[in-house]
Design an enzyme around this catalytic site. Structure first.
Site, mmCIF file in Angstrom:
data_model
loop_
_atom_site.group_PDB
_atom_site.id
_atom_site.type_symbol
_atom_site.label_atom_id
_atom_site.label_comp_id
_atom_site.label_asym_id
_atom_site.label_seq_id
_atom_site.Cartn_x
_atom_site.Cartn_y
_atom_site.Cartn_z
ATOM 1 C CG ASP A 1 40.888 22.282 -23.017
ATOM 2 O OD1 ASP A 1 40.266 21.881 -22.027
ATOM 3 O OD2 ASP A 1 41.279 23.450 -23.170
ATOM 4 C CB THR B 1 37.529 26.290 -21.523
ATOM 5 O OG1 THR B 1 36.515 25.595 -20.835
ATOM 6 C CG2 THR B 1 37.341 27.767 -21.399
ATOM 7 C CB THR C 1 36.315 20.063 -20.295
ATOM 8 O OG1 THR C 1 36.306 21.357 -19.726
ATOM 9 C CG2 THR C 1 35.047 19.338 -19.946
ATOM 10 N N GLY C 2 38.146 20.469 -17.793
ATOM 11 C CA GLY C 2 38.133 20.722 -16.365
ATOM 12 C C GLY C 2 36.833 21.374 -15.941
ATOM 13 C CE LYS D 1 41.644 18.605 -19.374
ATOM 14 N NZ LYS D 1 41.878 19.930 -19.968
ATOM 15 C CG ASP E 1 44.416 21.490 -22.378
ATOM 16 O OD1 ASP E 1 43.632 20.873 -21.638
ATOM 17 O OD2 ASP E 1 44.178 22.602 -22.847
#
Lengths: 368, 1489
Positions: free
Chosen positions: B395, B397, B854-855, B985, B1009
């Site tokens: 991930d 952030t 990542t989002g 993901k 996540d």
């Protein structure tokens, strides 16, 4: 500036004193010990040609002399082996071996002459040897009752089921029960020295002291404690099927009769391998001047009882002196010499390897 | 008051019937009792045994033990044979029972928590246990209570009908979220009216972000229910005194519980491999048994009818036929040889793993002081997988970054304010990390900080007095300080809040507001303000109000449940987690600081509410309530005198706390506050801002168009109190905002100014992006009343629409956000965690593929990827953005062709070579065949980066495309998936895991996540960052990302090599031991007899030979931790499974057979034809075997600590002690075999000793010799590492530093002068970029590509920094047009705005040239650029610009439709005016294309 730094300090002190459950008090920080941090002092051998070289040479240098020593020792042992199975027509025991069955009552005797080329100096051990006799068969090994042999009256009358199908005969418990006892070796061997002048002198054979002391005194016991009347003790039991006489008639000596008969004890110690020998008698050295068995002619008189034909076994009589390492067996000496030589040879190979390739590695390390 | 609400308002699901009954009509829904236990008291034994027998090994052992009870086949005493199995089973059962009991206790605790439930009988709210709550119950919730079930919010004490909840336990987000009362209850006045309504909602599901339903009132009116109305179980009520809701889902049907489906049982790769070999062992066993059976049959057969005396009849006295006998024997042999499938192996592995976990736990390097947390291994059975990872999915952030947004710099109206002091301040936090100790002891930190900026000193003091603390700690020193300063919770750390204003800008703000004040005083129209000043004030107003930040005052502290986080066993439920854990940052406010359990917490909750209601603690909200009438045009000018003293200012405003949904927002508000433009209050319809001179200004908040990820922006519509204009402030990603800027008119000066602003802002935006900052653009728009009215009408329609409300609102927002006027841009830093680039570099050196999922938006993700060295400047980037399946397919196809054309055809060798030399940069390996072979796999990893967005990813993950996608992705060195959903993901991870058959590790910190973490082979959660969801789902929880390095490289390596060696050793050991008996069968008529006593046989593995291998399996270190970390290449050892390859099993088997031959036949010949009895012969063999096995372990042991010596000594001593005791204990027991006095006799026998010396030596000679040869002739990398270990530390450091320099030169940013010496394959020279266009945009819109190399020849040397700009059209009509991205290495990139290339006004070129001469930047035309990631060391490149002459202007023209990579043209020219003109000509040429 001063104020701020002072302030922080103050706060710091304040918290450490009163902070409830603060990080300073309840710290989960792992201990910095060598063990927990996996930093125990350690020896780190690295196996390379260079490092193991000495080991190979040292092993080689130690093993070869030992091997030679063992070999010489073994060669000094005198051994004589006589096969009296009587397979050959020429053999004196041929007749006996032919017309034989377990339940024949008529003893068959055969006499085997032999010549001793070397005098046997020290104590001589007389063995009988059997070949192809699988005393180590799984079901055979189990077929005994140690409690019974230990003199347990209860077990005497109710042999363990391990003894099956040799536990009972005609509704009487067999003593001793089991297949091992049932198949006990029952040849009688006698040794005669033929004097140079032709007289036949029987050589005294010691029948005691051939079993392990612990077996004789601890493991094997007659039932009824020290009751010398074994016949009474074994009342209500029957002899093993193949036996000619009951267990209490194995010997006349009460110290060597019943379950503590040493021939019986020796037999009950099942051999590890199908070809084995068992100690039969000991010929003790009388004095230091005369050899125990001088060279010359001898005869072996065998009361031929034990059938081996069914499994193509062989029966042997062995006379042997022993050394500190047991009977005659050059194998261990040879093994030591061989292993020692191989080590030495490999050491040389490693030396070459080390010479050719060993340096490259190290220099590469350093220069890189 | 709320309690009087009618009880007939009952929830009704799925509308079966609307009848109201006296009792709760919702009985048939799940109640709120939760049960996570597996067993009940009754079911435990059968169920547990059943579960244990799922393990094949257990069944096998029980089968064998039972077989012993069959007299015909038994080999041992049946009871004895049963012992080990019973032991194993009971140990496991006790462990399971204990775990279940813990679950039961936690369930019970949760089920017995209290809440207020409306009792129909008593007509009031009564306290009930959670488990008694039922669907349809009314629940009254008070501040800081945890929600017992999913509750529909019906009423709130909040005047705005809001309820604030904290969802940290669910999604890990610590900010407060607002939930609204259901619309139809919105206007209710207390007490609530009588209602009889039916609630229809969807079936329970686990989607936290979705809830749909209707409430149908008696009058037939339907109201929609949305997720904004739903309070989820496990969340905590905050800042809301009281709320009432109806339970919608309870117990196991709550979203929290549905999300909690427990961890997947994971089996490590090593174990899978081991199981294969266990299977082989079974085969070997069967073969051996079969062999023995046949042998026995033949042996019997040879005697024919003549039954030998030793062939004992069956107990019944019957004769056994050879065939039957052979069949019986087969079974007997299985029992005798059972050790071959080692019962102790499974136990040993478990013990070793537990020890490994313990040591990982104890590692100081994995301990984070600031959070006082260390690594947690939550999965006990996959430690060795850590050493075999091949792919890492991370991930971004919160994992790579700290998720802490810090305002860095901004540009307003085209003027950049560099905020140097601010930068210095931030740099200092970093500095403090390294000097934390001294700083803390001398207070030097603060001193130094103060010396940098005078603003700080006051703040520091103030902060220490106030009750603020940090949220997430940026540096350890900071954290320490923060934890010292306060134990209370707040949102931001000082680093995020204490922005040092740029003096220039600060002056301007002051000037501006004083002018405004002056104008207001003189009633002059505000429009007379100079435009640059008005932009500045607008900019800050926008920063302040264009957000959803909630203001709270410290008098109303956020109450948080405070519990220590002590996870001892895996947490299975959210409640469990709630109960056990609150991270330290969640510690409660001052009044509940001592509460440490739920019970005490409850009391403090009440304390909190009493505080709230007491007049002494008046909340900001109530304060502002009083101001409420003063709104609109009656400006609420407070008589606050203007002050410039930072101290006073801070003293006042420092009291306010901002709580934002995203850290960016908070960062901006804090930034604005630093400029005295502070947000002091926010109500649903009003925002109050305090400005210098002007005092408090209240903006009437007309609309808030919230942020969404498709629009990538948010807007507020306010009525400006000073100008009385309806103003739209928009804040959003630069890529979208720039599109929406009103095209400046070209004729007047204002338009020119605007255009200049836009250019310059874009320029600075690129700069920011190059610095890895998150960029946001701020824009405004002034609406006329008519425009507003027009828009409003349609907007209201959209708002009230039931069908397609979201879409309509979206369109409405799009209508509003057009023709904006650019105010400025901000650069926010999302700081990387400590050591992230180093960790990534070293993990990559270790051969790990790192993918970032990542989002976050693409631009940010790319920036961060550069910052953390995930993407390298010299890497090419493939960007995949497609808006349809076909486009995606096309893109993938093209990428594949591109990769093939570029790498496989032209420069495979070179690429492989470069790659290889890079990865095996440590050249001490004279020959490293394993590593080279691993790279010559068909898929070579290239110096390529792949960036894909979530939308494209969705297409790419389609069944038809996934193979192509993988083919592309696996050839790229780094992959970046942006804007990906949690599901995506996990799909990516699953895809890679299943298709590539690689070991995957997923690391993340947030709830998003979780699915990825669960899917991966190893899931790692970052603890203490964002809630605990990720941690709860994970197998390992780390306090920081950088610890991953040690976890993988050191512990993973160790665990793997230890366990692999141990397993191999086990197989060897058992085979060797069993083979001894097998050889014996040739000499006992294949009767199944054993010369080894049954006790030895059964306990040999369990006792005599168990300890040394456990010690070695736990403690052995092949290479020291330091070397492993400094030489990450050694990790490949595990990746390639070098310690345990399939052939090794067979090699070990062969060795085992050889050794057993030696161990058997040396005693055999030594005792041949002697009077030796069975056990007097067998015991030496056992002893020899033990010695051989231990010595074998000795050869395989790499480090000998005293523990190893002790364990080996202990083993031998144990054997002899046991043997002596056993052989002396009883002359009659242990029937049928009685080895009485055997050992005692043996110890007097010299032959025994002679055998004990020679046999092990002879047995181990080949292995020893082989190891020695291998160590010299072809040492493995690990062995080289060990040799390094042995060197004196000085020398080793030298070697390692040398190698590091080398490696660093290749992986790290290279200084240009150094790189001159390093020839690179030409393909790597250029930061080539590849633009793909999909079918929609391909026709004629494909923009030209321009790259310019400012560093002259250096591009030939690998450190080139050409300027590349990609153009692709992005029309307004086509918001999802595929967008191309490229890397720019030169910071000075400027894109000319313009909707299409054709519409580019000719005058632009002039201004371009002007710009060019002003600063050495380049201009590219014709289209919008959506992302401008820049090389981080761009600045340094600029510095090294050759003084004269050497420059080249390199133009690459690229058409993606043709074979890429071959058609670029390099045109070296002199950097002169002429050349610039040439370049310009190129532009114009390309523009007309």
């Amino acid at each position: 500036m001063m104020a701020s730094s002072y302030n922080a300090k103050d706060e710091d002190g304040h918290i450490t004193v009163s902070g409830p459950g603060g990080g300073t008090l309840k710290n989960k920080k792992p201990d910095n010990t060598a063990f927990k941090q996996q930093r125990l002092p350690a020896w780190q051998p690295i196996l390379t040609a260079g490092t193991v070289l000495p080991a190979f040479f040292i092993i080689g240098l130690i093993f070869i002399p030992i091997g030679i020593g063992l070999y010489v020792t073994s060669n000094n042992i005198k051994e004589l082996e006589i096969d009296y199975t009587g397979v050959d027509m020429s053999s004196p025991c041929f007749n006996c071996s032919q017309n034989f069955s377990w339940n024949s009552t008529r003893p068959c005797t055969c006499t085997i002459p032999f010549y001793l080329e070397q005098a046997f100096e020290s104590n001589v051990f007389m063995y009988y040897g059997l070949s192809n006799f699988y005393q180590n068969h799984r079901r055979y090994v189990k077929s005994r009752d140690d409690s019974q042999l230990n003199g347990d009256i209860e077990a005497l009358l109710n042999p363990s089921k391990e003894c099956e199908p040799y536990a009972r005969n005609e509704n009487k418990p067999i003593a001793p029960c089991g297949a091992i006892a049932n198949s006990m070796f029952n040849d009688t061997l006698e040794l005669f020295y033929i004097d140079p002048n032709g007289t036949k002198i029987q050589i005294p054979l010691m029948k005691k002291g051939i079993a392990w002391w612990t077996d004789k005194h601890v493991k094997f016991r007659n039932p009824g404690g020290n009751n010398p009347n074994l016949t009474a003790v074994f009342q209500g039991t029957t002899k093993p099927v193949n036996w000619r006489k009951p267990v209490y008639e194995l010997d006349t000596d009460s110290e060597n009769n019943g379950f503590i008969n040493e021939d019986f004890i020796v037999w009950m110690r099942t051999a590890a391998l199908p070809t084995f020998r068992k100690l039969y008698r000991i010929i003790q050295k009388k004095n230091s001047m005369i050899p125990t068995l001088p060279r010359g002619n001898y005869t072996l008189e065998v009361v031929y009882n034990y059938p081996v034909g069914s499994f193509e076994g062989r029966k042997r009589m062995i006379l042997s002196t022993i050394s500190w390492m047991g009977g005659k067996n050059p194998f261990l000496g040879i093994a030591y010499i061989t292993v020692g030589s191989i080590c030495f040879f490999l050491g040389v190979v490693l030396l070459i390897i080390h010479h050719k390739y060993g340096n490259r590695n190290n220099s590469a390390d350093i220069t890189n | 008051g709320v309690g009087e609400k009618d009880t007939e308002t009952l929830g009704k699901f799925e509308a079966e019937n609307g009848l109201w009954r006296e009792e709760n009509p919702n009985r048939h829904y799940a109640n709120n009792k939760i049960k996570t236990t597996k067993y009940t008291l009754l079911s435990f034994l059968p169920k547990n045994l059943f579960e244990q027998f799922h393990r094949f090994a257990n069944v096998y052992f029980v089968f064998i033990a039972l077989l012993n009870f069959v007299p015909v086949v038994n080999a041992f005493q049946p009871e004895l044979a049963l012992a080990p199995v019973v032991f194993i089973l009971s140990v496991t059962a006790i462990k399971d029972l204990w775990e279940d009991y813990r679950r039961h206790r936690s369930d019970k605790e949760i089920n017995h928590m209290d809440c207020l439930v409306y009792s129909r009988l008593e007509r009031r709210y009564v306290e009930r246990y959670w488990k008694e709550v039922r669907v349809g119950d009314f629940i009254r919730l008070r501040c800081n209570e945890i929600l017992p079930a999913d509750v529909l919010l019906l009423s709130s004490s909040d005047p705005d009908r809001l309820c604030h909840i904290e969802t940290a336990t669910l999604d890990g987000e610590t900010n407060l979220k607002q939930r609204q009362v259901v619309r139809s209850f919105f206007d209710l006045v207390r007490p609530l009216l009588f209602y009889n309504s039916i609630i229809e909602c969807e079936k329970p599901n686990n989607d936290l972000n979705r809830f749909r339903g209707y409430i149908i009132h008696r009058n037939g009116r339907r109201d929609g229910l949305y997720k904004e109305n739903l309070l989820l179980r496990g969340c905590t009520i905050r800042n809301t005194e009281e709320a009432v809701g109806i339970v919608i889902y309870a117990g196991h049907e709550t979203k929290a519980m549905l999300n909690n489906n427990g961890p997947r049982y994971k089996r490590s790769k090593l174990e899978r491999q081991m199981n294969v070999d266990v299977f082989w062992c079974v085969i070997i066993l069967l073969v051996m048994c079969l062999f023995a059976a046949v042998g026995h049959g033949l042996w019997m057969f040879q005697y024919g009818d003549k039954r030998p005396v030793f062939d004992v009849l069956s107990p019944e006295g019957t004769d056994l036929s050879p065939i039957l006998s052979a069949i019986y024997l087969f079974l007997t042999m299985i029992i005798v040889f059972q050790v071959l499938i080692p019962i102790s192996l499974f136990v040993s592995i478990e013990i070793v793993k537990i020890c490994q976990v313990y040591f990982i736990h104890q590692d100081m390097d994995l301990y984070d002081e600031e959070t006082d947390s260390h690594l947690q291994c939550r999965a006990l059975n996959i430690t060795e997988d850590l050493g075999q990872m091949q792919y890492i999915f991370s991930d971004k952030t919160g994992t790579l970054t700290e998720n802490k947004m810090v305002f860095r710099r901004c540009t307003v109206a085209g003027v950049e304010y560099s905020h140097d002091a601010n930068a210095r301040r931030l740099a200092m936090y970093q500095e403090m990390d390294s000097e934390e100790e001294e700083c803390m002891s001398h207070g030097g930190t603060l001193t130094r900080r103060d010396s940098v900026t005078s603003h700080q000193s006051a703040r520091v003091v103030l902060r220490s007095q106030s009750t603020k603390s940090h949220r997430r700690t940026g540096s350890r020193a900071e954290a320490k300080r923060a934890s010292i300063l306060s134990k209370h919770t707040a949102f931001s750390s000082p680093m995020e809040k204490d922005i040092t204003p740029d003096p220039q800008l600060l002056d301007k703000v002051n000037e501006c507001s004083s002018q405004l004040d002056f104008m207001r005083f003189h009633s002059q129209p505000m429009s007379q303000l100079p435009s640059d000043l008005s932009d500045i004030i607008d900019f800050f107003i926008a920063l302040t109000i264009c957000n959803t930040v909630v203001v709270s005052s410290p008098n109303q502290p956020r109450q948080k449940v405070r519990m220590r986080f002590e996870l001892k066993s895996p947490v299975k439920t959210i409640e469990d987690f709630i109960k056990r854990f609150t991270p330290s940052r969640l510690t409660s406010g001052s009044n509940s600081s001592s509460s440490s359990s739920l019970i005490t917490n409850r009391s403090s909750n009440r304390g909190c509410s009493s505080v709230l209601s007491s007049p002494s603690a008046e909340s900001t909200l109530t304060k502002l309530d009083e101001e409420r009438p003063a709104r609109g045009l009656e400006h609420a000018f407070s008589p606050v005198p203007p002050n410039y003293e930072g101290k006073t200012w801070a003293a006042e405003e420092g009291e306010l706390r901002y709580e934002a949904e995203s850290p960016d927002e908070a960062a901006l508000v804090y930034a604005a506050r630093a400029y005295k433009c502070s947000l002091v209050g926010r109500l649903p319809d009003q925002v109050t801002v305090e400005l210098p001179h002007l005092g408090k200004l209240s903006f009437e908040l007309l609309h808030t168009l919230g942020f969404d990820s498709t629009r990538k922006r948010m807007s507020v519509v306010v009525r400006h109190p000073l100008t009385d204009q309806i103003t739209v402030y928009t804040k959003g990603a630069d890529s979208v905002i720039m599109d929406l800027i009103k095209p400046p008119s070209t004729d007047n000066s204002k338009g020119k100014r605007q255009r200049k602003i836009v250019y310059r802002t874009q320029n600075y935006l690129n700069l920011y992006a190059a610095d890895g900052l998150r960029t946001l653009c701020i824009a405004k728009k002034i609406l006329t009343k008519e425009e507003y009215a027009c828009w409003l009408q349609r907007h209201l329609e959209a708002e009230t629409a039931i069908q397609g409300r979201e879409e309509l609102l979206f369109e409405s927002a799009l209508r509003l956000e057009t023709n904006l006027q650019l105010l400025g841009a901000t650069g926010i830093e999302d700081r990387l965690q400590d050591g992230v680039p180093e960790t990534i570099a070293s993990l990559r050196k270790a051969g790990l593929q790192i993918w970032v999922l990542t989002g976050d938006k693409q631009e940010t993700a790319i920036n961060i990827a550069y910052a953390c060295k995930l993407l390298e400047p010299e890497e090419e980037i493939l960007t995949l953005n497609a808006d349809s399946q076909e486009a995606c397919a096309l893109l993938l196809e093209e990428s594949l062709h591109y990769i093939q054309a570029k790498f496989l055809c032209t420069s495979t060798d070179q690429a492989a070579k470069t790659f290889h030399s890079e990865f095996a940069a440590f050249d001490i390996y004279p020959s490293s065949p394993p590593s080279s072979s691993s790279h010559t796999s068909p898929f070579t990893v290239h110096r390529l980066g792949l960036v894909i967005d979530g939308r494209t990813l969705a297409y790419a993950l389609d069944k038809n495309l996934e193979d192509k996608f993988l083919a592309v992705a696996r050839s790229c060195r780094s992959v970046l998936c942006c804007r990906s959903t949690p599901l995506q993901k996990s799909m990516v991870v699953k895809l890679v895991r299943n298709k590539l058959k690689v070991m995957t590790l997923a690391i993340g910190d947030g709830a998003n996540d979780v699915s990825m973490i669960q899917v991966a082979d190893v899931g790692v959660g970052i603890s203490g960052q964002e809630g605990m969801q990720a941690v709860m789902a994970s197998d390992f929880a780390l306090p920081r990302f950088q610890y991953l390095q040690k976890l993988l490289l050191v512990h993973g390596h160790w665990c793997y090599s230890r366990l692999a060696n141990m397993i191999l050793y086990f197989f060897y050991k058992n085979a060797m031991f069993v083979a001894l008996i097998f050889w014996y069968q040739f000499y006992c008529g294949f009767s199944g007899s054993a010369m080894i006593d049954q006790w030895y046989l059964i306990f040999f593995n369990l006792m005599f030979s168990a300890f040394p291998q456990l010690i070695t399996g736990t403690l052995d270190k092949d290479v020291s931790a330091e070397t492993l970390q400094q030489l990450p290449q050694l990790y490949m050892n595990g990746q390639n499974s070098e310690e345990y390859k399939p052939y090794m099993f067979w090699m070990n088997m062969i060795d085992a057979f050889y050794q057993s031959l030696v161990c058997f036949f040396l005693p055999y010949f030594a005792y041949a034809d002697s009077d030796v009895d069975l056990f007097t012969w067998g015991t030496p063999i056992t002893t020899l075997a033990l010695f051989t096995i231990l010595l074998h372990l000795g050869i395989e042991t790499k480090t000998w600590t005293w523990m190893n010596w002790a364990s080996i000594t202990f083993s031998i001593a144990l054997f002899f002690t046991v043997a002596l005791c056993y052989n002396a204990s009883c002359p009659t027991c242990y029937s049928p075999s009685n080895p009485y006095w055997t050992m005692q006799r043996l110890l007097q026998d010299p032959l025994f000793y002679m055998l004990c010396v020679i046999t092990p030596l002879a047995a181990l000679l080949p292995r020893y010799f082989y190891r020695a040869c291998q160590g010299t002739l072809f040492p493995s990398p690990v062995q080289v590492g060990r040799q390094l270990d042995k060197l004196p530390s000085e020398t080793r450091r030298n070697i390692l530093s040398l190698s590091r320099v080398k490696v660093g030169a290749q992986l790290g940013p290279k200084p240009p002068f150094l790189s001159l010496l390093k020839p690179f394959p030409k393909d790597y020279n250029h930061k080539d970029q590849k633009s793909f266009s999909n079918s929609k945009t391909a026709q004629g819109c494909q923009g030209p590509v321009l790259q310019m190399d400012n560093v002259g020849k250096s591009h030939q040397k690998g450190q080139s920094s050409p300027l590349g700009v990609t153009h692709s059209k992005k029309g307004l009509s086509d918001p999802y047009t595929f967008v191309s991205t490229e890397i720019d290495t030169l910071p000075y990139t400027k894109e000319a705005p313009g909707h299409t290339g054709e519409s580019q006004p000719p005058s632009t070129k002039d201004s371009d040239c002007l710009d060019k001469t002003l600063d050495p930047s380049d201009l590219s035309l014709s289209s919008w650029i959506t992302s401008t990631p820049l090389l981080t060391q761009g600045d340094s490149v600029q510095v090294t610009l050759p003084p004269a002459g050497g420059s080249q202007c390199v133009t690459y023209k690229r058409n993606s439709e043709e074979t890429p990579g071959l058609d670029h043209t390099v045109r070296p020219t002199r950097r002169t005016e002429e050349q610039l003109a040439n370049c310009s000509k190129d532009h114009s040429l390309q523009t007309t294309l």
